[in-house]
Structure formats: C-alpha cells, structure tokens
Enzyme design. Structure first.
Site, PDB file in Angstrom:
ATOM      1  CE1 TYR A  33       1.076  -0.238   4.412  1.00  0.00           C
ATOM      2  CE2 TYR A  33      -0.033   1.883   4.389  1.00  0.00           C
ATOM      3  CZ  TYR A  33       0.796   0.978   5.009  1.00  0.00           C
ATOM      4  OH  TYR A  33       1.367   1.298   6.217  1.00  0.00           O
ATOM      5  CE  LYS A 148       3.155   3.087   3.099  1.00  0.00           C
ATOM      6  NZ  LYS A 148       3.186   3.129   4.550  1.00  0.00           N
ATOM      7  CD  GLU A 180      10.000   2.003  10.640  1.00  0.00           C
ATOM      8  OE1 GLU A 180       9.937   2.940   9.821  1.00  0.00           O
ATOM      9  OE2 GLU A 180       9.941   0.811  10.299  1.00  0.00           O
ATOM     10  CG  LEU A 205       8.411   2.409   4.789  1.00  0.00           C
ATOM     11  CD1 LEU A 205       8.255   1.144   3.945  1.00  0.00           C
ATOM     12  CD2 LEU A 205       7.038   3.023   5.030  1.00  0.00           C
TER      13      LEU A 205
HETATM   14  N1  PMP Z   1       7.699   3.959   8.874  1.00  0.00           N
HETATM   15  C1  PMP Z   1       6.561   3.249   8.917  1.00  0.00           C
HETATM   16  C2  PMP Z   1       6.542   1.944   9.623  1.00  0.00           C
HETATM   17  C3  PMP Z   1       5.399   3.754   8.310  1.00  0.00           C
HETATM   18  O1  PMP Z   1       4.253   3.041   8.337  1.00  0.00           O
HETATM   19  C4  PMP Z   1       5.439   5.022   7.684  1.00  0.00           C
HETATM   20  C5  PMP Z   1       4.202   5.605   7.080  1.00  0.00           C
HETATM   21  N2  PMP Z   1       3.913   5.048   5.855  1.00  0.00           N
HETATM   22  C6  PMP Z   1       6.667   5.716   7.656  1.00  0.00           C
HETATM   23  C7  PMP Z   1       7.775   5.149   8.268  1.00  0.00           C
HETATM   24  C8  PMP Z   1       6.786   7.054   6.983  1.00  0.00           C
HETATM   25  O2  PMP Z   1       6.755   6.910   5.584  1.00  0.00           O
HETATM   26  P1  PMP Z   1       6.204   8.074   4.651  1.00  0.00           P
HETATM   27  O3  PMP Z   1       6.964   9.307   4.994  1.00  0.00           O
HETATM   28  O4  PMP Z   1       6.502   7.595   3.280  1.00  0.00           O
HETATM   29  O5  PMP Z   1       4.739   8.183   4.927  1.00  0.00           O
END
Ligand code: PMP
Length: 285
Positions: A33, A148, A180, A205
């Site tokens: 996603y 993701k 994170e 991520l």
């Molecule tokens: N880490 C995780 C585990 C996440 O779910 C997200 C949100 N998608 C992020 C980091 C931040 O990613 P982004 O800046 O692409 O939303």
C-alpha cells in the site's frame, strides 16, 4: 458523504465496492500500500510514493497492473470526484484472488487494486502544535520492514497499547536501538543541534517524507547524521520528532516517563515542518 472509490478499473460508491473473501490481501495480508498526502487538492511527494510502490511490488513479485501515470490519473480523479481539499489518497494493491484459500499462487494471478480518499486536517492539525507522547516498545515486526506491506498487526497492537497508556504513538525498539515510530520515521536532536535518524536498511521503511526532509534540512544548513540511537539517548535529547505522509512532521514532547527538552515542541521540528509544507505545496502536482 458517500465517497467515490476506485476498484479494479471502476469508480463506484464506497458502499458498492467489494473484494472477494478469497483475496490474498484479506487472507494473507499479501498486499502492498501507499498513502499520498493531499494539500489544496494536489498530491504531495507522489513520485516518491509511486516509486516505492513499484519497488515493494518488485520485492514481492506482484505485477503492477497499470502504469505510474495511470495510477496518478486515478489519484487525481478521486480527488476531483470527492472534492478533496486536504487529506490523503490511500492505494492498496493485493496479489489478487484465485477463488480459494491456498498458500501458493500461480504466476498469472491478477492483482486487486483499490484506491480511496480520506479527508484529514494536515496543516492546521492541533497535534502539530501540541506534540505527541510516545511509548517505547519491543519491535516485533518481520525482517523486511523496507517493504510497505499491509501486514500491520504489530503496529496496530503497539499503537493500541500506547493509546491505553495515555500516549499518542509508539517508538519501536530493537536491541536497545530505536527502529522507527509505529507508522513514521523517528528523529532526535542533540545538544549541538544535530539531527539523528536511523540509516536506511531492511529494519525500517524508507519514508518518502524522510527523503524530502533530508534534502530540505541540508538546504537550510541543518546537519543530519544517519546512525542508530538508543532509547536512553532519546530520553536525553534536546528535541524529538517523527515524519510521515499523514503527519508531515510532528514534535515528540514525551517518551515513556521522560520529558524531551523542556517538554514542549522544539524549534527544529517546527522549522522543518514549516519548510516541508511550503516546499511541498510549491512542488505539488
Ligand atoms: N515507517 C513506517 C513503519 C510507516 O508506516 C510510515 C508511514 N507510511 C513511515 C515510516 C513514513 O513513511 P512516509 O513518509 O513515506 O509516509
């Protein structure tokens, strides 16, 4: 208001959109996603989100059913059909359904593609001013957090425990080091004003907001050091904050029982948030 959503080539009312009970997204969380933020009806950092989706699909061997350009067209159509001013577009691609439950799948299985919009206050979010309290917790997720996927049960459980404890979110810990946030990348600021965040690897991520933030921070003379940091170092930090497409940058004022800095949102997080919003609006598509 009933939203118009997109499912496998068609736009329809959210109440009419249906996915098979045999869909592998439902049975096995065999799905990826993306969430792209929307400001003033425009997509923020979308090229990065589509690029990460393409990579997630490659890693799992899920074929992209349509091109990046066609995906963006659908995102834009949904924004228009739902008159979305601020919020996000959610996109999910599952490996699809073959009409029964089976761990294995054939090479020609057809993916299921679903997109919908979500209205949400981003710029004037009260949380951005107030900051968030986070609870640290053991990171029990799988070894490929760089992909993701919709296997989000560990994040749901961790966030639920945090909410029950009166916190807003979690910071996940592995071998003493922060990986994170529950759905965000994590940062601390040292006494000298240096921003510390964990380097990219399979452990976290690769945030699209993080990537933009790294460039912006350098542009405005802020130093970012990519290294792992412990939760104890975070307790002693001058500032802490998180980044994601659904929050942009939110200050962290408390971690566990520790006040971060003076317990109020810090100036570096505020500055980065302001620059991020300004620059993304200028570059929005
Ligand atoms: N880490 C995780 C585990 C996440 O779910 C997200 C949100 N998608 C992020 C980091 C931040 O990613 P982004 O800046 O692409 O939303």
């Amino acid at each position: 208001m009933t939203r118009t959503v997109y499912i496998n080539g068609q736009y329809m009312a959210e109440t009419d959109a249906k996915v098979s009970i045999f869909d592998r997204g439902f049975l096995f969380a065999d799905a990826v996603y993306e969430v792209t933020a929307v400001l003033e009806g425009k997509l923020i950092d979308n090229a990065g989100h589509i690029a990460r989706l393409t990579r997630s699909c490659q890693e799992l061997g899920i074929p992209m059913p349509i091109s990046a350009e066609e995906l963006t067209e659908i995102q834009r159509s949904l924004i228009e059909k739902n008159q979305l001013h601020e919020g996000g577009v959610y996109l999910q691609l599952t490996r699809g359904s073959e009409g029964d439950r089976d761990f294995s799948y054939s090479e020609d299985i057809k993916p299921t593609l679903v997109l919908f919009t979500q209205a949400r206050e981003l710029i004037h979010s009260p949380v951005a001013k107030k900051g968030i309290k986070v609870l640290s917790m053991d990171d029990i997720r799988w070894r490929r957090r760089d992909i993701k996927t919709t296997s989000l049960l560990p994040a749901c459980m961790a966030k639920h425990i945090a909410h029950q404890a009166g916190c807003d979110d979690v910071w996940l810990i592995e071998q003493g080091y922060v990986t994170e946030g529950g759905s965000s990348n994590a940062y601390i600021v040292t006494d000298e004003g240096k921003i510390i965040t964990r380097p990219l690897s399979n452990d976290i991520l690769s945030g699209i907001t993080r990537a933009s933030l790294m460039l912006l921070a350098k542009d405005c003379g802020l130093v970012i050091e990519e290294r792992a940091f412990t939760i104890e170092e975070a307790y002693q930090a001058t500032e802490a904050f998180v980044s994601s497409a659904t929050t942009f940058i939110w200050p962290v004022t408390h971690i566990d029982d520790h006040e971060i800095g003076d317990g109020k949102p810090g100036p570096i997080a505020a500055k980065l948030r302001e620059i991020y919003i300004k620059t993304s609006l200028e570059m929005a598509e």
